[in-house]
Design a protein around this motif. Structure first.
Motif, PDB file in Angstrom:
ATOM      1  N   TRP A   1     -46.227  -1.248   1.951  1.00 47.43           N
ATOM      2  CA  TRP A   1     -47.188  -0.324   2.562  1.00 47.43           C
ATOM      3  C   TRP A   1     -46.450   0.699   3.433  1.00 47.43           C
TER       4      TRP A   1
ATOM      5  N   LYS B   1     -44.592   3.292   1.383  1.00 48.36           N
ATOM      6  CA  LYS B   1     -45.460   4.222   0.665  1.00 48.36           C
ATOM      7  C   LYS B   1     -46.231   5.163   1.592  1.00 48.36           C
TER       8      LYS B   1
ATOM      9  N   TYR C   1     -48.270   1.247  11.038  1.00 46.53           N
ATOM     10  CA  TYR C   1     -48.491   0.898   9.629  1.00 46.53           C
ATOM     11  C   TYR C   1     -49.252  -0.415   9.496  1.00 46.53           C
TER      12      TYR C   1
ATOM     13  N   PHE D   1     -52.754  -0.709   7.514  1.00 49.26           N
ATOM     14  CA  PHE D   1     -52.974  -1.652   6.420  1.00 49.26           C
ATOM     15  C   PHE D   1     -54.222  -2.497   6.681  1.00 49.26           C
TER      16      PHE D   1
ATOM     17  N   SER E   1     -57.413  -0.362   6.491  1.00 52.81           N
ATOM     18  CA  SER E   1     -57.653   0.071   5.117  1.00 52.81           C
ATOM     19  C   SER E   1     -58.213  -1.058   4.262  1.00 52.81           C
TER      20      SER E   1
ATOM     21  N   ARG F   1     -54.261   4.874  -1.031  1.00 47.30           N
ATOM     22  CA  ARG F   1     -54.448   3.651  -0.246  1.00 47.30           C
ATOM     23  C   ARG F   1     -55.393   2.705  -0.988  1.00 47.30           C
TER      24      ARG F   1
ATOM     25  N   PHE G   1     -53.638   1.172  -3.985  1.00 47.39           N
ATOM     26  CA  PHE G   1     -52.626   0.203  -3.570  1.00 47.39           C
ATOM     27  C   PHE G   1     -53.288  -1.136  -3.262  1.00 47.39           C
ATOM     28  N   ILE G   2     -54.370  -1.090  -2.497  1.00 50.57           N
ATOM     29  CA  ILE G   2     -55.078  -2.329  -2.141  1.00 50.57           C
ATOM     30  C   ILE G   2     -55.666  -2.978  -3.386  1.00 50.57           C
TER      31      ILE G   2
END
Length: 108
Positions: free
Chosen positions: A21, A24, A44, A48, A51, A83, A86-87
């Protein structure tokens, strides 16, 4: 609860999800893209956790200013689609919690 559980997951993840994370979305230690809220801009780890929490609340994929985004209606939350993806791909194994636009009904 989900926010705090995300911190635990990130700290115990065998695949170094927090580092992925960071690499990125926080290049050179500065936030990139569109985090979901101001608290997410503080680090971050908070980015994370916030998000992931908003991902699980159920939202819609839409466009804002010509960019594809994930939006949680009623909370004025918008985060960039990177985001969200990615999750979806690295945390949720493809599971989505999208809401039918304007209904509040979550499609699981």
């Amino acid at each position: 609860l989900l926010h705090e559980m995300t911190h635990c997951y990130a700290n115990r993840s065998k695949d170094n999800i927090a580092i992925q994370w960071y690499d990125k979305f926080w290049p050179n230690g500065e936030v990139g893209g569109t985090p979901p809220d101001n608290y997410a801009k503080t680090s971050y780890g908070e980015d994370f956790a916030e998000s992931v929490s908003y991902y699980c609340m159920g939202g819609i994929i839409t466009e804002v200013d010509g960019k594809k985004v994930y939006k949680v209606e009623g909370y004025n939350i918008v985060m960039d689609i990177d985001r969200y993806n990615f999750i979806k791909d690295n945390v949720m194994g493809g599971k989505e919690f999208l809401v039918a636009h304007g209904t509040g009904d979550i499609s699981i």
